[in-house]
Design a protein around this motif. Structure first.
Motif, PDB file in Angstrom:
ATOM      1  N   ILE A 118      18.719  50.291 -29.269  1.00  0.00           N
ATOM      2  CA  ILE A 118      17.855  49.133 -29.033  1.00  0.00           C
ATOM      3  C   ILE A 118      17.365  49.174 -27.591  1.00  0.00           C
ATOM      4  N   GLU A 119      16.053  49.031 -27.422  1.00  0.00           N
ATOM      5  CA  GLU A 119      15.460  49.028 -26.099  1.00  0.00           C
ATOM      6  C   GLU A 119      15.423  47.607 -25.536  1.00  0.00           C
ATOM      7  N   TRP A 120      15.443  47.530 -24.216  1.00  0.00           N
ATOM      8  CA  TRP A 120      15.412  46.216 -23.569  1.00  0.00           C
ATOM      9  C   TRP A 120      14.073  45.518 -23.785  1.00  0.00           C
ATOM     10  N   GLU A 121      13.017  46.272 -24.063  1.00  0.00           N
ATOM     11  CA  GLU A 121      11.731  45.648 -24.356  1.00  0.00           C
ATOM     12  C   GLU A 121      11.800  44.811 -25.633  1.00  0.00           C
ATOM     13  N   GLU A 122      12.577  45.262 -26.602  1.00  0.00           N
ATOM     14  CA  GLU A 122      12.749  44.482 -27.826  1.00  0.00           C
ATOM     15  C   GLU A 122      13.480  43.169 -27.545  1.00  0.00           C
ATOM     16  N   VAL A 123      14.471  43.228 -26.686  1.00  0.00           N
ATOM     17  CA  VAL A 123      15.203  42.013 -26.322  1.00  0.00           C
ATOM     18  C   VAL A 123      14.297  41.065 -25.540  1.00  0.00           C
ATOM     19  N   GLU A 124      13.429  41.622 -24.709  1.00  0.00           N
ATOM     20  CA  GLU A 124      12.493  40.777 -23.963  1.00  0.00           C
ATOM     21  C   GLU A 124      11.556  40.025 -24.908  1.00  0.00           C
ATOM     22  N   ARG A 125      11.077  40.700 -25.939  1.00  0.00           N
ATOM     23  CA  ARG A 125      10.220  40.016 -26.919  1.00  0.00           C
ATOM     24  C   ARG A 125      10.987  38.916 -27.633  1.00  0.00           C
ATOM     25  N   LEU A 126      12.248  39.156 -27.891  1.00  0.00           N
ATOM     26  CA  LEU A 126      13.080  38.133 -28.504  1.00  0.00           C
ATOM     27  C   LEU A 126      13.252  36.931 -27.571  1.00  0.00           C
ATOM     28  N   VAL A 127      13.433  37.204 -26.279  1.00  0.00           N
ATOM     29  CA  VAL A 127      13.571  36.125 -25.292  1.00  0.00           C
ATOM     30  C   VAL A 127      12.264  35.347 -25.172  1.00  0.00           C
ATOM     31  N   GLU A 128      11.142  36.053 -25.160  1.00  0.00           N
ATOM     32  CA  GLU A 128       9.849  35.369 -25.079  1.00  0.00           C
ATOM     33  C   GLU A 128       9.638  34.451 -26.269  1.00  0.00           C
ATOM     34  N   GLY A 129       9.989  34.925 -27.461  1.00  0.00           N
ATOM     35  CA  GLY A 129       9.838  34.083 -28.642  1.00  0.00           C
ATOM     36  C   GLY A 129      10.691  32.839 -28.591  1.00  0.00           C
ATOM     37  N   TYR A 130      11.893  32.969 -28.035  1.00  0.00           N
ATOM     38  CA  TYR A 130      12.759  31.795 -27.912  1.00  0.00           C
ATOM     39  C   TYR A 130      12.215  30.815 -26.879  1.00  0.00           C
ATOM     40  N   CYS A 131      11.836  31.322 -25.708  1.00  0.00           N
ATOM     41  CA  CYS A 131      11.389  30.438 -24.624  1.00  0.00           C
ATOM     42  C   CYS A 131      10.073  29.746 -24.960  1.00  0.00           C
ATOM     43  N   ASP A 132       9.179  30.424 -25.686  1.00  0.00           N
ATOM     44  CA  ASP A 132       7.885  29.827 -25.994  1.00  0.00           C
ATOM     45  C   ASP A 132       7.948  28.809 -27.124  1.00  0.00           C
ATOM     46  N   THR A 133       8.987  28.863 -27.934  1.00  0.00           N
ATOM     47  CA  THR A 133       9.092  27.931 -29.062  1.00  0.00           C
ATOM     48  C   THR A 133      10.113  26.831 -28.832  1.00  0.00           C
ATOM     49  N   SER A 134      10.936  26.940 -27.806  1.00  0.00           N
ATOM     50  CA  SER A 134      11.959  25.923 -27.554  1.00  0.00           C
ATOM     51  C   SER A 134      11.345  24.731 -26.854  1.00  0.00           C
ATOM     52  N   THR A 135      11.880  23.557 -27.140  1.00  0.00           N
ATOM     53  CA  THR A 135      11.435  22.317 -26.522  1.00  0.00           C
ATOM     54  C   THR A 135      12.646  21.556 -26.006  1.00  0.00           C
ATOM     55  N   ILE A 136      12.439  20.758 -24.981  1.00  0.00           N
ATOM     56  CA  ILE A 136      13.496  19.945 -24.389  1.00  0.00           C
ATOM     57  C   ILE A 136      13.400  18.542 -24.963  1.00  0.00           C
ATOM     58  N   VAL A 137      14.475  18.056 -25.547  1.00  0.00           N
ATOM     59  CA  VAL A 137      14.522  16.722 -26.138  1.00  0.00           C
ATOM     60  C   VAL A 137      15.461  15.872 -25.302  1.00  0.00           C
ATOM     61  N   THR A 138      14.963  14.814 -24.730  1.00  0.00           N
ATOM     62  CA  THR A 138      15.771  13.924 -23.903  1.00  0.00           C
ATOM     63  C   THR A 138      16.211  12.717 -24.717  1.00  0.00           C
ATOM     64  N   VAL A 139      17.075  11.890 -24.119  1.00  0.00           N
ATOM     65  CA  VAL A 139      17.574  10.708 -24.820  1.00  0.00           C
ATOM     66  C   VAL A 139      16.457   9.709 -25.053  1.00  0.00           C
ATOM     67  N   ASN A 140      15.550   9.585 -24.076  1.00  0.00           N
ATOM     68  CA  ASN A 140      14.447   8.640 -24.228  1.00  0.00           C
ATOM     69  C   ASN A 140      13.528   9.040 -25.373  1.00  0.00           C
ATOM     70  N   GLN A 141      13.332  10.347 -25.514  1.00  0.00           N
ATOM     71  CA  GLN A 141      12.484  10.815 -26.598  1.00  0.00           C
ATOM     72  C   GLN A 141      13.121  10.550 -27.952  1.00  0.00           C
ATOM     73  N   VAL A 142      14.429  10.628 -28.024  1.00  0.00           N
ATOM     74  CA  VAL A 142      15.100  10.397 -29.292  1.00  0.00           C
ATOM     75  C   VAL A 142      15.074   8.919 -29.648  1.00  0.00           C
ATOM     76  N   SER A 143      15.241   8.018 -28.693  1.00  0.00           N
ATOM     77  CA  SER A 143      15.314   6.586 -28.972  1.00  0.00           C
ATOM     78  C   SER A 143      13.950   6.006 -29.336  1.00  0.00           C
ATOM     79  N   GLU A 144      12.874   6.566 -28.784  1.00  0.00           N
ATOM     80  CA  GLU A 144      11.563   6.029 -29.063  1.00  0.00           C
ATOM     81  C   GLU A 144      11.089   6.449 -30.449  1.00  0.00           C
ATOM     82  N   PRO A 145      10.338   5.596 -31.133  1.00  0.00           N
ATOM     83  CA  PRO A 145       9.808   5.977 -32.448  1.00  0.00           C
ATOM     84  C   PRO A 145       8.771   7.065 -32.318  1.00  0.00           C
ATOM     85  N   ALA A 146       8.674   7.880 -33.338  1.00  0.00           N
ATOM     86  CA  ALA A 146       7.733   8.983 -33.307  1.00  0.00           C
ATOM     87  C   ALA A 146       6.307   8.467 -33.337  1.00  0.00           C
TER      88      ALA A 146
END
Length: 344
Positions: free
Chosen positions: A151-179
């Protein structure tokens, strides 16, 4: 018989556990028993009741060969059972074991068996994206050659990019407020243009973090005994996406030994005759205080070791300074001129 063996080993100054059977659930128990048997073999030969356990020269040579090829695996198990471990060490541990077993004599059955099982489990772990992410965000191991097989490190980098670009930060205020009410996506040229630029900006920021992270790690790696989370705590502003990924994947230890020890402590507390009616909250408080106390003791030991080393360095500096002062004083003194010595 075991008491006699123990006393004779003490007389011969043989250290270590006497060869008693381990529990069947003990990881590496057969290797530990073999090591203990060979260490105390001289004491066993002198006992009358243990003559049936003696080995021929060929059998002893085979046992010594077995111990030599399995000791690194036992060391890996003991390393995984420690408290301060991370999931990123699993792939590196298997890489070192696989490289070791490939260098051994492949004509032996035990070597071929260990090589086959080690490679099988190593490849199974390499198919785990979580472990690939964890070894990438560990600055002690990332971009090392030969630890991911094919396995090449370039493949792992693509995996990291996919995770970082699709992940979102959810805070407590966001959870308590209605959608908020979901609006229909516009299909105009303007909206498509803006959306494409936003996605490209996000991917470019992730890529820049990967490039800067590689340059920082390759210029100087942290020590092997350092904590990778401390690295990301210091560089969280510089690498916000990678630090968020590191906090996620490095939260898992290398094995479940820590949890099993915690369960054992809880069992000891509950089975006690004086604390058998303890509430769950009280038990949690006791376990938490014990863990905090252990952390404080480790911190104090580390600080004391650092202070001792600093005091030693200060003493060395004072010694060298005094030596230099003595040399300067001796050189500044006027030398007495003596008459030449004559020999008769």
């Amino acid at each position: 018989m075991f008491i006699t063996c123990f006393r004779r080993s003490e007389t011969l100054r043989i250290e270590g556990r006497i060869p008693l059977p381990f529990a069947i659930t003990r990881w590496g128990g057969c290797v530990m028993l073999s090591i203990s048997f060979l260490n105390h073999y001289q004491s066993i030969t002198a006992l009358q009741k243990s003559q049936k356990f003696l080995l021929t020269d060929n059998e002893k040579a085979d046992l010594e060969s077995f111990v030599s090829v399995t000791t690194p695996f036992l060391e890996g198990i003991q390393q995984a059972e420690k408290d301060s471990t991370f999931s990123s060490e699993i792939l590196v541990q298997f890489a070192s074991l696989f490289e070791f077993i490939r260098e051994q004599n492949q004509r032996k059955n035990v070597v071929r068996t260990l090589k086959r099982e080690t490679e099988k489990r190593f490849r199974d772990y390499l198919s785990n994206d979580f472990l690939l992410l964890s070894v990438y965000v560990d600055p002690r191991f990332t971009y090392l050659s030969g630890i991911l097989l094919d396995i090449e490190w370039e493949e792992v980098e693509r995996l990291v990019e996919g995770y970082c670009d699709t992940s979102t930060i959810v805070t407590v205020n966001q959870v308590s407020e209605p959608a908020a009410k979901r609006t229909k996506a516009s299909q105009s040229l303007f909206s498509k243009f803006v959306e494409s630029k936003r996605l490209s900006t996000s991917s470019e920021s992730t890529r820049s973090e990967l490039v800067n992270y590689e340059g920082l790690v390759m210029s100087g790696r942290p020590p092997l005994d350092s904590c990778p989370l401390s690295f990301w705590r210091c560089n969280s502003v510089r690498f916000p996406k990678l630090s968020r990924l590191a906090n996620h994947v490095l939260s898992s230890p290398q094995s479940s030994a820590q949890v099993e020890r915690l369960f054992s402590r809880c069992g000891e507390l509950v089975s006690s005759s004086r604390r058998n009616r303890m509430s769950s909250q009280t038990m949690n408080d006791i376990i938490l205080n014990a863990a905090l106390g252990e952390m404080k003791r480790n911190e104090n030991r580390a600080n004391s070791a650092d202070s001792e080393s600093s005091e030693e360095s200060e003493n060395d500096d004072d010694y060298h300074q005094s030596e230099r002062m003595n040399e300067s004083n001796s050189s500044s003194r006027p030398r007495s001129i003596s008459a030449p010595t004559t020999f008769e």
